[in-house]
Design a protein around this motif. Structure first.
Motif, PDB file in Angstrom:
ATOM      1  N   SER A 209       0.852  -1.188   0.000  1.00  0.00           N
ATOM      2  CA  SER A 209       0.000   0.000   0.000  1.00  0.00           C
ATOM      3  C   SER A 209       0.889   1.240   0.000  1.00  0.00           C
ATOM      4  O   SER A 209       1.999   1.222   0.524  1.00  0.00           O
ATOM      5  CB  SER A 209      -0.931   0.020   1.216  1.00  0.00           C
ATOM      6  OG  SER A 209      -0.187   0.019   2.426  1.00  0.00           O
ATOM      7  N   SER A 234      -5.200  -0.506  -0.345  1.00  0.00           N
ATOM      8  CA  SER A 234      -6.146   0.565  -0.022  1.00  0.00           C
ATOM      9  C   SER A 234      -6.878   1.076  -1.244  1.00  0.00           C
ATOM     10  O   SER A 234      -8.093   0.954  -1.363  1.00  0.00           O
ATOM     11  CB  SER A 234      -5.418   1.733   0.645  1.00  0.00           C
ATOM     12  OG  SER A 234      -4.916   1.361   1.909  1.00  0.00           O
ATOM     13  N   ARG A 273      -7.857  -2.512  -3.441  1.00  0.00           N
ATOM     14  CA  ARG A 273      -8.580  -3.305  -2.447  1.00  0.00           C
ATOM     15  C   ARG A 273      -8.250  -4.778  -2.580  1.00  0.00           C
ATOM     16  O   ARG A 273      -9.128  -5.659  -2.567  1.00  0.00           O
ATOM     17  CB  ARG A 273     -10.096  -3.091  -2.589  1.00  0.00           C
ATOM     18  CG  ARG A 273     -10.555  -1.697  -2.231  1.00  0.00           C
ATOM     19  CD  ARG A 273     -10.415  -1.454  -0.749  1.00  0.00           C
ATOM     20  NE  ARG A 273     -10.834  -0.121  -0.348  1.00  0.00           N
ATOM     21  CZ  ARG A 273     -10.628   0.394   0.839  1.00  0.00           C
ATOM     22  NH1 ARG A 273      -9.974  -0.310   1.751  1.00  0.00           N
ATOM     23  NH2 ARG A 273     -11.036   1.600   1.143  1.00  0.00           N
ATOM     24  N   HIS A 295     -13.480  -3.803   3.637  1.00  0.00           N
ATOM     25  CA  HIS A 295     -13.122  -2.479   4.115  1.00  0.00           C
ATOM     26  C   HIS A 295     -12.039  -2.520   5.191  1.00  0.00           C
ATOM     27  O   HIS A 295     -11.204  -1.620   5.283  1.00  0.00           O
ATOM     28  CB  HIS A 295     -14.365  -1.768   4.661  1.00  0.00           C
ATOM     29  CG  HIS A 295     -14.063  -0.428   5.262  1.00  0.00           C
ATOM     30  ND1 HIS A 295     -13.742   0.671   4.502  1.00  0.00           N
ATOM     31  CD2 HIS A 295     -14.019  -0.016   6.570  1.00  0.00           C
ATOM     32  CE1 HIS A 295     -13.524   1.712   5.292  1.00  0.00           C
ATOM     33  NE2 HIS A 295     -13.677   1.323   6.544  1.00  0.00           N
ATOM     34  N   ASP A 296     -12.041  -3.570   6.007  1.00  0.00           N
ATOM     35  CA  ASP A 296     -11.055  -3.694   7.089  1.00  0.00           C
ATOM     36  C   ASP A 296      -9.843  -4.526   6.704  1.00  0.00           C
ATOM     37  O   ASP A 296      -9.057  -4.913   7.570  1.00  0.00           O
ATOM     38  CB  ASP A 296     -11.723  -4.296   8.330  1.00  0.00           C
ATOM     39  CG  ASP A 296     -12.636  -3.309   9.024  1.00  0.00           C
ATOM     40  OD1 ASP A 296     -12.317  -2.099   8.996  1.00  0.00           O
ATOM     41  OD2 ASP A 296     -13.658  -3.727   9.580  1.00  0.00           O
ATOM     42  N   TRP A 297      -9.673  -4.799   5.415  1.00  0.00           N
ATOM     43  CA  TRP A 297      -8.545  -5.551   4.869  1.00  0.00           C
ATOM     44  C   TRP A 297      -8.597  -7.038   5.196  1.00  0.00           C
ATOM     45  O   TRP A 297      -7.585  -7.723   5.184  1.00  0.00           O
ATOM     46  CB  TRP A 297      -7.200  -4.979   5.343  1.00  0.00           C
ATOM     47  CG  TRP A 297      -6.788  -3.686   4.704  1.00  0.00           C
ATOM     48  CD1 TRP A 297      -7.598  -2.755   4.135  1.00  0.00           C
ATOM     49  CD2 TRP A 297      -5.458  -3.194   4.565  1.00  0.00           C
ATOM     50  NE1 TRP A 297      -6.868  -1.704   3.657  1.00  0.00           N
ATOM     51  CE2 TRP A 297      -5.539  -1.940   3.924  1.00  0.00           C
ATOM     52  CE3 TRP A 297      -4.209  -3.663   4.943  1.00  0.00           C
ATOM     53  CZ2 TRP A 297      -4.411  -1.171   3.634  1.00  0.00           C
ATOM     54  CZ3 TRP A 297      -3.091  -2.896   4.666  1.00  0.00           C
ATOM     55  CH2 TRP A 297      -3.197  -1.666   4.010  1.00  0.00           C
ATOM     56  N   ARG A 298      -9.794  -7.555   5.465  1.00  0.00           N
ATOM     57  CA  ARG A 298      -9.923  -9.007   5.619  1.00  0.00           C
ATOM     58  C   ARG A 298     -10.082  -9.629   4.240  1.00  0.00           C
ATOM     59  O   ARG A 298     -10.841  -9.134   3.413  1.00  0.00           O
ATOM     60  CB  ARG A 298     -11.134  -9.360   6.486  1.00  0.00           C
ATOM     61  CG  ARG A 298     -11.009  -8.931   7.938  1.00  0.00           C
ATOM     62  CD  ARG A 298     -12.202  -9.398   8.756  1.00  0.00           C
ATOM     63  NE  ARG A 298     -12.102  -8.946  10.125  1.00  0.00           N
ATOM     64  CZ  ARG A 298     -12.529  -7.754  10.558  1.00  0.00           C
ATOM     65  NH1 ARG A 298     -13.098  -6.919   9.703  1.00  0.00           N
ATOM     66  NH2 ARG A 298     -12.398  -7.410  11.820  1.00  0.00           N
ATOM     67  N   ASP A 337      -1.377   7.077  10.072  1.00  0.00           N
ATOM     68  CA  ASP A 337      -1.281   5.713   9.553  1.00  0.00           C
ATOM     69  C   ASP A 337      -0.736   4.731  10.587  1.00  0.00           C
ATOM     70  O   ASP A 337      -0.302   3.634  10.254  1.00  0.00           O
ATOM     71  CB  ASP A 337      -0.434   5.670   8.282  1.00  0.00           C
ATOM     72  CG  ASP A 337       0.997   6.132   8.499  1.00  0.00           C
ATOM     73  OD1 ASP A 337       1.275   6.700   9.578  1.00  0.00           O
ATOM     74  OD2 ASP A 337       1.824   5.933   7.604  1.00  0.00           O
ATOM     75  N   ARG A 413      -5.471  -1.366   7.721  1.00  0.00           N
ATOM     76  CA  ARG A 413      -6.671  -1.662   8.501  1.00  0.00           C
ATOM     77  C   ARG A 413      -6.426  -2.910   9.348  1.00  0.00           C
ATOM     78  O   ARG A 413      -5.619  -3.775   8.987  1.00  0.00           O
ATOM     79  CB  ARG A 413      -7.873  -1.871   7.590  1.00  0.00           C
ATOM     80  CG  ARG A 413      -8.132  -0.717   6.612  1.00  0.00           C
ATOM     81  CD  ARG A 413      -8.621   0.511   7.315  1.00  0.00           C
ATOM     82  NE  ARG A 413      -9.899   0.266   7.967  1.00  0.00           N
ATOM     83  CZ  ARG A 413     -10.515   1.126   8.756  1.00  0.00           C
ATOM     84  NH1 ARG A 413      -9.948   2.289   9.028  1.00  0.00           N
ATOM     85  NH2 ARG A 413     -11.680   0.850   9.297  1.00  0.00           N
ATOM     86  N   PRO A 414      -7.119  -3.041  10.477  1.00  0.00           N
ATOM     87  CA  PRO A 414      -6.789  -4.124  11.417  1.00  0.00           C
ATOM     88  C   PRO A 414      -7.048  -5.528  10.906  1.00  0.00           C
ATOM     89  O   PRO A 414      -6.455  -6.484  11.408  1.00  0.00           O
ATOM     90  CB  PRO A 414      -7.668  -3.793  12.634  1.00  0.00           C
ATOM     91  CG  PRO A 414      -8.784  -2.953  12.092  1.00  0.00           C
ATOM     92  CD  PRO A 414      -8.184  -2.153  10.992  1.00  0.00           C
ATOM     93  N   TRP A 416      -6.005  -7.076   8.457  1.00  0.00           N
ATOM     94  CA  TRP A 416      -4.930  -7.740   7.724  1.00  0.00           C
ATOM     95  C   TRP A 416      -4.367  -8.939   8.478  1.00  0.00           C
ATOM     96  O   TRP A 416      -3.789  -9.854   7.851  1.00  0.00           O
ATOM     97  CB  TRP A 416      -3.802  -6.752   7.396  1.00  0.00           C
ATOM     98  CG  TRP A 416      -2.934  -6.398   8.566  1.00  0.00           C
ATOM     99  CD1 TRP A 416      -3.073  -5.340   9.390  1.00  0.00           C
ATOM    100  CD2 TRP A 416      -1.808  -7.131   9.063  1.00  0.00           C
ATOM    101  NE1 TRP A 416      -2.111  -5.343  10.370  1.00  0.00           N
ATOM    102  CE2 TRP A 416      -1.310  -6.438  10.186  1.00  0.00           C
ATOM    103  CE3 TRP A 416      -1.165  -8.295   8.663  1.00  0.00           C
ATOM    104  CZ2 TRP A 416      -0.219  -6.886  10.916  1.00  0.00           C
ATOM    105  CZ3 TRP A 416      -0.072  -8.745   9.388  1.00  0.00           C
ATOM    106  CH2 TRP A 416       0.392  -8.045  10.502  1.00  0.00           C
ATOM    107  N   CYS A 474      -0.016  -4.806  16.125  1.00  0.00           N
ATOM    108  CA  CYS A 474      -1.380  -5.126  15.678  1.00  0.00           C
ATOM    109  C   CYS A 474      -1.895  -6.405  16.311  1.00  0.00           C
ATOM    110  O   CYS A 474      -3.057  -6.479  16.729  1.00  0.00           O
ATOM    111  CB  CYS A 474      -1.414  -5.236  14.160  1.00  0.00           C
ATOM    112  SG  CYS A 474      -1.252  -3.665  13.303  1.00  0.00           S
TER     113      CYS A 474
END
Length: 500
Positions: A209, A234, A273, A295-298, A337, A413-414, A416, A474
């Protein structure tokens, strides 16, 4: 708009018999046989600048032209930092500037630096690895280890004031297979291309990203690599939420357009994304799995696509390099960030009196912003005010707003961490897996990265947590409120410590 102090501000060159001039330093790599001891035993410098990248170079040149005696220290043999890298002389590169943008801004400052060195105003102390700073206002001691790898003699440079321009390093988020040969940092791929004129592979996927990915993909393709895709976790719609920052920085929009045109010319698609969630191969990279992200990078189940390649260049932005600033008590703040940066006022002063900073240490923003901040810091250190300072401050603020917009747009995002299996290495140095970190948090009661380190050794290896730190934060539950404080800014031998 001028980007350096006016020539009217440059004092006359000192006479050869002027004791305040000091001995000019060649800027060549350290050589114990021909070392001039005056940088270490003579009159303290007015200013020591740690780091000779864009910020430190601009600061040293500006301060020298304003009449200060400056020591410019850096671990590399030549100026430019991570951004302006030079091919090794033996490669006989004909046009090294072709691998950089804004080369003229750098070239102009190096010419001014050479004149200041010749005049005895700046000593360029190359291959000086700064491992600690001690002292107080008016009498700072910068402790260094000399040589290409920092294994040489220990020397101390003294100065009345100190400017830290130590730059940043890449942020890596682990995933299955990321330790396989052929996986390199995105910035690392660009670095070996600039410095070694070599490619990490022939068919290279670029992923992670941040805007650096576009520049890296374009550089690799221009050098002859096949880049099947750029995978951006992103996207770029986040910039549109800050139209004021975009409108105030048309040059940044133009720069982005240049990168986009380069990708179109080489027919490189950009997947937004999405992320590389696994690397495949036996002895080196053979393919990667790319998945769409929510949206949360899952990772979204059922969206897997495998892409054949022999290398992966991956990175998720940059992390400010805060040593030795945090080791001497400079306060930090959490950036948009999720990294840490130094607290800096409008005059580029840190919270410790007598210490200024410029560039990525105050928040990642690129070479142009770093140079402006370096000059602003030099003006303040020299006690200069006036229109030149005001125009630079406005430019700094404009570029900083864009940097903040960039940080928000590409912040990890969390979700990941769902990429990670329990057997995925998180700390490469100590071979600590995600499962061990999760066990420390879930079963052993760890609530912060420091406790996880004590329980698992994550972050105790050679890199001292620079590579695994963001991931451990994280997995522990989020970025910690303060940056880690390390007494040593880089590895130093017990023999060197014993010398003091």
């Amino acid at each position: 708009m001028p980007t350096s102090p006016s020539d009217d501000a440059v004092p006359a060159a000192p006479r050869a018999d002027d004791p305040s001039a000091g001995a000019p330093h060649s800027g060549a790599p350290y050589d114990s046989a021909s070392r001039d001891s005056s940088p270490y035993t003579g009159t303290p410098y007015d200013l020591a600048v740690v780091g000779a990248g864009p910020a430190g170079l601009a600061a040293a040149v500006a301060a020298g032209r304003l009449g200060l005696r400056v020591a410019l220290l850096d671990s590399a043999a030549r100026t430019g930092g991570q951004f302006y890298r030079h091919p090794a002389p033996g490669l006989n590169a004909r046009r090294p500037q072709a691998l950089h943008h804004a080369w003229q801004a750098y070239a102009g400052r190096t010419r001014r630096l050479a004149a200041l060195i010749a005049a005895g105003r700046v000593a360029h102390l190359a291959e000086h690895h700064v491992w600690a700073v001690t002292g107080a206002v008016g009498e700072w001691s910068v402790h260094t280890a000399l040589g290409p790898d920092g294994a040489g003699e220990r020397r101390t440079v003294r100065a009345a004031k100190l400017l830290l321009a130590t730059g940043a390093h890449e942020r890596q988020l682990p995933f299955p297979g990321w330790t396989l040969p052929g996986v390199v940092g995105a910035g690392g791929a660009q670095a070996v291309l600039k410095a070694g004129l070599v490619l990490p592979g022939r068919r290279i996927v670029v992923a992670g990203s941040g805007p650096l990915l576009l520049a890296v993909a374009g550089s690799l393709a221009a050098a002859g690599a096949e880049v099947p895709t750029v995978v951006e976790a992103s996207g770029y719609v986040g910039y549109a939420r800050r139209p004021g920052a975009l409108a105030a920085n048309p040059g940044k929009l133009a720069e982005g357009a240049v990168h986009g045109i380069g990708l179109l010319r080489h027919r490189i698609p950009v997947r937004t994304r999405a992320a590389v969630t696994e690397v495949h191969g036996k002895d080196r990279v053979e393919a990667v799995t790319v998945m769409r992200l929510d949206h949360d990078w899952r990772p979204v189940p059922g969206t897997e696509k495998q892409i054949a390649c022999d290398a992966l260049a991956v990175g998720h932005g940059l992390v400010p390099q805060l040593e030795p600033a945090t080791g001497i008590g400079c306060a930090t703040r959490l950036t948009p960030d999720g990294t840490h940066a130094l607290v800096v006022d409008e005059r580029q002063r840190t919270t410790v009196p007598g210490i200024w900073t410029a560039g990525e240490t105050g928040g990642v923003g690129g070479a142009e912003l770093a140079m402006v901040e370096g000059e602003l810091a030099a003006l303040d250190i020299a006690g200069r005010q006036g229109p030149g300072r005001e125009s630079r401050a406005r430019r700094r603020d404009r570029l900083r707003r864009f940097a903040d917009a960039m940080a928000v747009a590409h912040a990890p995002r969390p979700g990941w961490t769902a990429w990670l299996g329990d057997d995925t290495d998180v700390c490469r140095c100590e071979e600590v897996t995600a499962g061990e970190v999760r066990e420390a948090v879930g079963e052993l009661g760890a609530r912060d990265a420091r406790t996880v380190k004590l329980l698992t050794r994550a972050g105790m290896g050679w890199c001292q947590g620079r590579m695994c730190g963001p991931a451990v934060d994280c997995l522990t539950g989020g970025a910690s409120g303060t940056a880690p404080r390390r007494p040593l800014a880089c590895p130093v031998t017990l023999e060197r410590l014993a010398e003091g």
